[in-house]
Every structure is written in structure tokens, then in C-alpha cells.
Design a protein around this motif. Sequence first.
Motif, short mmCIF file in Angstrom:
data_model
loop_
_atom_site.label_atom_id
_atom_site.label_comp_id
_atom_site.label_asym_id
_atom_site.label_seq_id
_atom_site.Cartn_x
_atom_site.Cartn_y
_atom_site.Cartn_z
N VAL A 7 61.33 95.90 -2.68
CA VAL A 7 60.61 97.13 -2.34
C VAL A 7 59.78 97.53 -3.55
O VAL A 7 60.30 97.55 -4.67
N PRO A 8 58.49 97.81 -3.37
CA PRO A 8 57.66 98.17 -4.52
C PRO A 8 58.21 99.39 -5.27
O PRO A 8 58.81 100.29 -4.68
N ASP A 9 57.99 99.38 -6.60
CA ASP A 9 58.29 100.51 -7.49
C ASP A 9 59.78 100.75 -7.70
O ASP A 9 60.17 101.80 -8.20
N LEU A 10 60.65 99.82 -7.31
CA LEU A 10 62.07 99.98 -7.59
C LEU A 10 62.43 99.21 -8.87
O LEU A 10 61.79 98.21 -9.20
N PRO A 11 63.45 99.68 -9.60
CA PRO A 11 63.75 99.09 -10.92
C PRO A 11 64.51 97.77 -10.83
O PRO A 11 65.68 97.68 -11.22
N TYR A 12 63.87 96.74 -10.30
CA TYR A 12 64.51 95.44 -10.22
C TYR A 12 64.58 94.80 -11.61
O TYR A 12 63.72 95.04 -12.46
N PRO A 13 65.61 93.95 -11.86
CA PRO A 13 65.66 93.23 -13.14
C PRO A 13 64.53 92.22 -13.22
O PRO A 13 64.02 91.74 -12.20
N SER A 14 64.15 91.86 -14.45
CA SER A 14 63.04 90.93 -14.63
C SER A 14 63.41 89.52 -14.24
O SER A 14 62.55 88.71 -13.91
N GLY A 15 64.69 89.18 -14.32
CA GLY A 15 65.14 87.84 -13.94
C GLY A 15 66.47 87.90 -13.22
O GLY A 15 66.93 88.97 -12.81
N THR A 42 68.20 105.89 -5.82
CA THR A 42 67.19 105.14 -6.58
C THR A 42 66.65 105.97 -7.74
O THR A 42 66.33 105.42 -8.80
N GLN A 43 66.55 107.28 -7.57
CA GLN A 43 66.11 108.14 -8.68
C GLN A 43 67.14 108.14 -9.79
O GLN A 43 66.79 108.13 -10.98
N ASN A 58 68.93 97.26 -4.15
CA ASN A 58 68.70 97.25 -2.70
C ASN A 58 69.75 98.07 -1.96
O ASN A 58 69.45 98.70 -0.94
N ALA A 59 71.00 98.08 -2.43
CA ALA A 59 72.03 98.92 -1.81
C ALA A 59 71.67 100.39 -1.97
O ALA A 59 71.85 101.19 -1.04
N ALA A 60 71.15 100.77 -3.14
CA ALA A 60 70.72 102.15 -3.36
C ALA A 60 69.57 102.51 -2.42
O ALA A 60 69.57 103.58 -1.78
N TYR A 61 68.60 101.61 -2.30
CA TYR A 61 67.45 101.89 -1.42
C TYR A 61 67.90 101.99 0.04
O TYR A 61 67.46 102.89 0.77
#
Length: 584
Positions: A7-15, A42-43, A58-61
Motif C-alpha cells: 500500500v503506498p505511503d506505508l512504512p515498509y522495510p527496505s528489504g 499505521t499512524q 499489512n496487519a496494521a493497515y
Amino acid sequence: MLTGIRVPDLPYPSGKTAPESVPDWRPLLLSCWSEQRDERVTQVLRSVQIQWSVRQVNAAYLSDRIMDVFLKTSGLHTSLISRIARLRFWLAWQLDSAGDNAFSELILSWLDHLQEWRGWSDTGGRSSRVLLEQLDSLVIAVAGSFESETMAPLEDYCRQWLEDADKRESQVGRLRERLRETEQGASRQRLAEQVARAFVGRALTGRHLPPVISRFVMNDWFKVIKQSVLAEGVDSELCRHANKILEWLVWAGDPQLSDQDRNRLYQVGEQLGDRIQDVWRRTLGQEMPASAGEGIQAVMVARIRGETPELTLALPPDSGFTWDNRWLALDPITPSDYERHIGRWFVEGEGAKEQRRYFFLLLEDSQEVLWTNGVGVKLGLQAWSDFKTGLGAQALRGLPEPTPFGEVLTETVTLLSNVCKKQQQQRELAAREARAKAEALRREKEEAERRRQEEEAARRLEAEQQKAVEEQQRLADEKAEQVRLRKEAEAIASRQVEGIALGGWIVVAPDQEEGEPQRLKLAVKIAASRKFVFVDRLGLNRRQFIDDELVNGIVEGTIRVLGSSAEFDDTLSRVVGRIRVGRN
């Protein structure tokens, strides 16, 4: 979906996150729940400098999405929505740890059963406080679930809630039925009361009548009209007769109306007494008391004789008698007009000040809406016309039909699953395109390398060809130089040969390496044949050479002329040396 969707703009890890490096977010979520924070999960994840896993993000979203949709379609009061929405912290934890087993049937039933409180308003009353106290207990139950890392505390809470709801439902059913019977009877009473008032008010307003008639109408005949409506309805024959007698009483008692038609007055006065007694008997089921009709009979006799009795205003301003003529012109309401509203919740007001009411029943007799709190407690009555006006002006709004939590969950997961599949397809397509692009780039590089090698080979070939041309030119130049030098040497050798006089000596190199050079002396020189005859010093071993042979021998170094000058010898040696160097 928990690991595949992006999902755009969510804090995913870089790897990729190794399993042993995934942070434990349960203490953070428990803290947010205990503090009853009104934030999205997510906030919260963005607010801390921790690298969360893809599954946690993704669970948070997903928990935010599910709770937002559910609460938006639940129709609950905003105060309840704010409390239930905080379950998103628990839900995010469960989705991460349990995946598709995050919900038990018991918890789903409890969430769906929250629709029981769609009519709840924050009125500050006892019933309002009871629900808030139950939700306060929810805080403890969910905290216990976090701490024990099981669903058991929350499931126990839900089980007790549903058991209490079942007991309450059985009580509510009896209360609703009792309210229905009571209010339908009261509705008929109000209709009869208001219609009787309207008949009497319309007949007496502005009239001056003998006080006996006025008192009879207000004290006695009003009850007869009311009872006729209650017993058989407004449109019944009995009600029409009662109202007709009321009109005769007013007409006969008011000289302004009846003095103009004495014959009719006589007929009315003659029949009125019997008609009053007949309607009284049919309506009230008993004979009219003699005292009730004595005054009326006396007034009728006086009026037939032409006397004018004492008159007073039938409805003085200070009488306190009120009436509404609209009750006499009620339009019938068909079931299709109101049945779609029965059992629905309606809202009046906005935000925290909104008040909710349950359309329990339309009282058809009085054409009034019976509002309750949904559990059989009467909140009030509203005229059907006022209800329609409120709907038209949007002052009264119907709550949309609620969506069960299980349906919200299914629809949300299905939608996001489709998004996940689409994203996977897009990623696969992008990977294929990347591979195709890499392959094209590789081929392009190979083609460029091939062209470079070809160009380099062409340059080398060109350089080799140029070098060959230059070598050929050099060889040609050298050959020409050799030819020139040989000619020069031959010229010198020719002069040397010509300079050999009879008796001059030459040295001839041996044919084999181990042989000795042979010294020969010119014995004969034949000019015509250009032959030179040489002998050894004993005059034997005669050998002859043509001058060209001598020249070639001298040039080649196999023959050396003795006795020539040193300068001539040196010149020849230098020329022959250059010839040899050129050959090498």
C-alpha cells in the motif's frame, strides 16, 4: 495477502526482514489500547523509529481498514464508535499472529450483536450509563488478552455479553407487546377525544345558546360522541347520528338559525327528545337519566312556542376548551406508506447531540408514530404528517441498514486479496519486463561488443594492411636500393674486371667450406667472347669465366681481385656489405 500486498505511503522495510529480527509490537499495541488512544495503527507505527516487518505493516493497515468500514456502516452513535474503533490495536496483533484465525465465531457474534445498540444515545440516563460501564469492562478484557497472549479473556467477555443480551431480549419482547396493546388502546381514546372535541368545537364556536343546551352538550353529549367514535369509528352511522343531534341542538337553541323556519323547528323539537334517548342508549348501552334531558325538553317547548330564552356564549374564551378541526379531515394511510419505516432507527440532531428513536409502530387510529428506545420503552408520539415533514426537510434521517461485521470482514479481505493478486501480477509482469529489458540490454551490449570487436578487427586488419603496404613499399624500396647498390657494385666490379691485366691475380672461394681458396692468374683475355682464362701459378687447372660471371662473383664475394688499389677495394667492400645487410 499479509505478506504480498503493498500500500503506498506505508512504512515498509527496505528489504527482507529476518524472522529473528522482527520487533515485538505487542507491548506498543497494549499501551495504545490501555491509554484508549484514538489513532490508526499505521499512524502509531510511523510515530516510532522501528523497522517493522511487511506482515506487521499489512496487519496494521488491514485492521484499520476493517474497523473503519465496519464503524462507518454500523450506524452506531459516535461515542460508541470511538470506543469500538480502538479494537483495531487488538485486531492488528491478532492478524499478525494468527492470520485467518484472528476471529472466533464467538467474537464475530458479539461484534454483529453490537447492532442491538444502534439506538443508543448519550443521554446521561441509567440505560446509557449501563452500556458505558459494560464497555469499560471491555478495556480490562482486551488488556487481559494482550497480557496472556490468548483470546480467552475477550471470549469470556463476549460470552457473558451475549448471555445477558438473550435474557434482555426475552424481557424486551414482553415489554414491546404490552406497549403495543396499551398504545393502540390509548390511540383510539385520543382519536375519540379529539374528534368529539372537533365536533363540539365546530358546532359551538361563535354560537349564543341557552345555558341548558351548552351544559348538556359539554357535560353529557360530548361523552356520547366520544363513545360513538370509540365504539364504531368516525365514519360509522352511530357517530353521524350523534353529530347530527349535536347540530340540531345548536340549530334549535340559536334563534338566529331556527326562527327563520318555524315548521322545521316544530319537527325537530318533536323528534329531538326521542332521537337523543335512542342514540344515548345505543352508544352508552343504558337509558339516559331523566335529569339529563329535562332542561333540553323545556327549552324545546319554549322555542316551539316562539319564546326566546336567555342566551349566553356557548364557548367563552376562558372555558379552556381546545379543539383541532384537522382531526375531522384525516386522510387514510395505506400500509405501504408506513410499513417500510416500521422497525427502523431515525436520527435527529448532529454529532454528540444527536438523538435516536425507533419507529416501533404507527397508531393508525390517531395517525401517530410511536417512538421507542428499541427495547420497548416509550419515547414519545409524533403526528404522521409531522414525521413526513421532518423526513422531507432532513431534520429526521433514517439510519442505513447495518452491515454485519462478518460481511465487512469478508468483503474487505476479498477486495484486498484481489488487489494483492493484481499487484503480484504487476510485479511478475514488471519482473518479466525487467528480465526482458536486461536480456535486451545484454544483447545490446553483446551486439555493441561484437561491433566493437569487428571495428577493432577491421582497424587491426586495416593497420595490418597498411603495415603490409608499408612493408611492401619498404621491401620495394629496399629491393630498388639493392638493385641500385648491385648495379653500383656491378659497375665497380665491372671496372675492376676491366682493370685485370694479363698476369693479374684473383682469389676464388672454394665450393665447400673445408676447402682452400684458389689463387688464379689471368692467362688469356678474349675480348670478342668476353672470356677470361685463368690458370694457377703452375699454369695448370685452367678455368675460364665470362666477364658477367666475374662481376657476379666479385659482387657475391666468391671472387676477389688481387692487386687493385686499396681505395677501390674499400669502395667495393662497402657496397657489397650494404647489399648483404639489405638481404638480411
